[in-house]
Motif scaffolding. Structure first.
Motif, PDB file in Angstrom:
ATOM      1  N   GLU A   1       0.824  -1.204   0.000  1.00 28.00           N
ATOM      2  CA  GLU A   1       0.000   0.000   0.000  1.00 28.00           C
ATOM      3  C   GLU A   1       0.864   1.262   0.000  1.00 28.00           C
ATOM      4  N   ALA A   2       1.964   1.235   0.738  1.00 30.50           N
ATOM      5  CA  ALA A   2       2.832   2.409   0.842  1.00 30.50           C
ATOM      6  C   ALA A   2       3.475   2.774  -0.485  1.00 30.50           C
ATOM      7  N   ASP A   3       3.615   1.811  -1.379  1.00 29.76           N
ATOM      8  CA  ASP A   3       4.272   2.050  -2.665  1.00 29.76           C
ATOM      9  C   ASP A   3       3.272   2.211  -3.813  1.00 29.76           C
ATOM     10  N   ALA A   4       1.994   2.052  -3.547  1.00 35.82           N
ATOM     11  CA  ALA A   4       1.006   1.942  -4.613  1.00 35.82           C
ATOM     12  C   ALA A   4       0.890   3.200  -5.469  1.00 35.82           C
ATOM     13  N   LEU A   5       0.931   4.372  -4.848  1.00 36.03           N
ATOM     14  CA  LEU A   5       0.758   5.606  -5.623  1.00 36.03           C
ATOM     15  C   LEU A   5       1.895   5.825  -6.617  1.00 36.03           C
ATOM     16  N   GLY A   6       3.017   5.188  -6.382  1.00 33.27           N
ATOM     17  CA  GLY A   6       4.116   5.284  -7.343  1.00 33.27           C
ATOM     18  C   GLY A   6       3.816   4.614  -8.660  1.00 33.27           C
ATOM     19  N   HIS A   7       2.759   3.830  -8.699  1.00 36.16           N
ATOM     20  CA  HIS A   7       2.359   3.152  -9.933  1.00 36.16           C
ATOM     21  C   HIS A   7       1.224   3.874 -10.656  1.00 36.16           C
ATOM     22  N   VAL A   8       0.814   5.036 -10.157  1.00 38.02           N
ATOM     23  CA  VAL A   8      -0.295   5.788 -10.755  1.00 38.02           C
ATOM     24  C   VAL A   8       0.252   6.811 -11.738  1.00 38.02           C
ATOM     25  N   ALA A   9      -0.254   6.754 -12.977  1.00 40.86           N
ATOM     26  CA  ALA A   9       0.129   7.741 -13.981  1.00 40.86           C
ATOM     27  C   ALA A   9      -0.756   8.969 -13.910  1.00 40.86           C
ATOM     28  N   GLY A  10      -2.047   8.768 -13.583  1.00 41.93           N
ATOM     29  CA  GLY A  10      -2.954   9.903 -13.538  1.00 41.93           C
ATOM     30  C   GLY A  10      -4.386   9.461 -13.340  1.00 41.93           C
ATOM     31  N   TYR A  11      -5.293  10.421 -13.506  1.00 37.70           N
ATOM     32  CA  TYR A  11      -6.699  10.204 -13.200  1.00 37.70           C
ATOM     33  C   TYR A  11      -7.585  10.690 -14.352  1.00 37.70           C
ATOM     34  N   VAL A  12      -8.723  10.017 -14.507  1.00 36.14           N
ATOM     35  CA  VAL A  12      -9.713  10.383 -15.527  1.00 36.14           C
ATOM     36  C   VAL A  12     -11.098  10.306 -14.899  1.00 36.14           C
ATOM     37  N   ILE A  13     -12.088  10.814 -15.619  1.00 39.01           N
ATOM     38  CA  ILE A  13     -13.474  10.672 -15.200  1.00 39.01           C
ATOM     39  C   ILE A  13     -14.130   9.583 -16.033  1.00 39.01           C
TER      40      ILE A  13
END
Length: 324
Positions: free
Chosen positions: A161-173
């Motif tokens: 969980e602590a590393d998960a946001l490092g795998h996010v490129a971005g957000y969409v609707i």
């Protein structure tokens, strides 16, 4: 950075960047910004997915080109001068059900799930802003669900969980269109009807996932801080939107890092994959009486800091797609 997907004047799919209140087109990024479209460069004719998967510094390249283009005197154009397109066309779409406390409550469920409830959609469901949501033959319970979509930027397999946001490129609707009668929701069932026993058809039919044209990088928005999500139904023959959902990502039962970590324990998430994170209260099926989408209606979904997606609803007999 805010990336915008559109069709150029020749009808080809392109990506540009939103800046200074308008659109910096792909052509401007290349000509004025010096964007390298060669091998391992960001080609604005290619789907964003290919850059996420194969170009490690895609965001840095776009940011540099944007700065250079603006400094070189490139003039942004009004966004409305280009037809929008779905900003991502994912290979894998993992969806989460019952992930907002107020949505759990409105359905009359006494207890929230103790772990994320997962289901899937497929690429056939993806349409862009302005494209028609087609009500298939045999359903009368079409409903809307505004949702935050998380786009994966790097391979996530058994991540903490602590590393998960490092795998996010971005957000969409996204709008998780659902056939509530096929899903088996009691308020949607007529006498003698029953659901499918699973959600595949109810959630995965053609056109059941409108995705907006805007992709926002994580430095621009923070779901954990709370983003407002709203949806409206615009009845046929009217220009007056009727507010349906009015929620906030702070009501999520499982956060974005928790979802990515949970999913990736068994399902490897690849660059370009999409995680649809659930919907707040206000859906039509739990209204009294229930409110379902009808041909001629329009549906508008909006997320603070990202943008909106709006689509008309048509019956399958008026499906604008060609049967080639």
């Amino acid at each position: 950075m805010r990336i915008y997907a559109y069709k150029d004047r020749f009808g080809d799919d392109r990506i540009g960047v939103l800046a200074r209140g308008g659109l910096l087109t792909g052509a401007q990024l290349e000509k004025k910004g010096g964007l390298d479209t060669g091998l391992d460069g960001v080609n604005t004719h290619l789907p964003l997915l290919q850059h996420l998967a194969y170009v490690d510094d895609w965001s840095e390249q776009l940011a540099r080109a944007t700065r250079k283009a603006l400094k070189s005197g490139a003039t942004v154009i009004p966004v409305g001068r280009r037809r929008p397109a779905a900003v991502v066309e994912p290979d894998k779409i993992v969806c989460v059900g019952l992930n907002y406390g107020d949505h759990v409550a409105e359905g009359g469920r006494g207890q929230a799930p103790d772990r994320p409830l997962l289901f899937s959609k497929f690429a056939n469901a993806v349409i862009g802003d302005g494209d028609a949501i087609v009500r298939p033959a045999g359903t009368h319970g079409l409903d809307l669900e505004v949702e935050l979509g998380v786009v994966i930027g790097s391979r996530a397999r058994r991540v903490d969980e602590a590393d998960a946001l490092g795998h996010v490129a971005g957000y969409v609707i996204a709008n998780d269109i659902s056939a509530r009668d096929w899903q088996g929701s009691p308020p949607a069932l007529r006498e003698g009807e029953k659901g499918d026993g699973q959600w595949l058809r109810a959630k995965g039919s053609d056109t059941f996932l409108p995705i907006g044209p805007v992709f926002v990088t994580p430095d621009e928005v923070d779901p954990a801080a709370g983003l407002a999500l709203r949806s409206w139904r615009i009845p046929a023959g009217s220009d007056d939107p009727v507010l349906m959902q009015d929620g906030n990502t702070s009501d999520m039962l499982f956060t974005v890092p928790q979802l990515i970590s949970f999913i990736s324990q068994q399902i490897t998430l690849e660059p370009g994959d999409l995680v649809i994170t659930g919907t707040p209260a206000g859906v039509g099926v739990f209204r009294d009486p229930p409110v379902f989408l009808e041909p001629g209606d329009r549906v508008r979904c909006e997320i603070e800091g990202i943008g909106r997606v709006e689509n008309p609803v048509v019956d399958w007999t008026d499906d604008p797609r060609r049967d080639d």
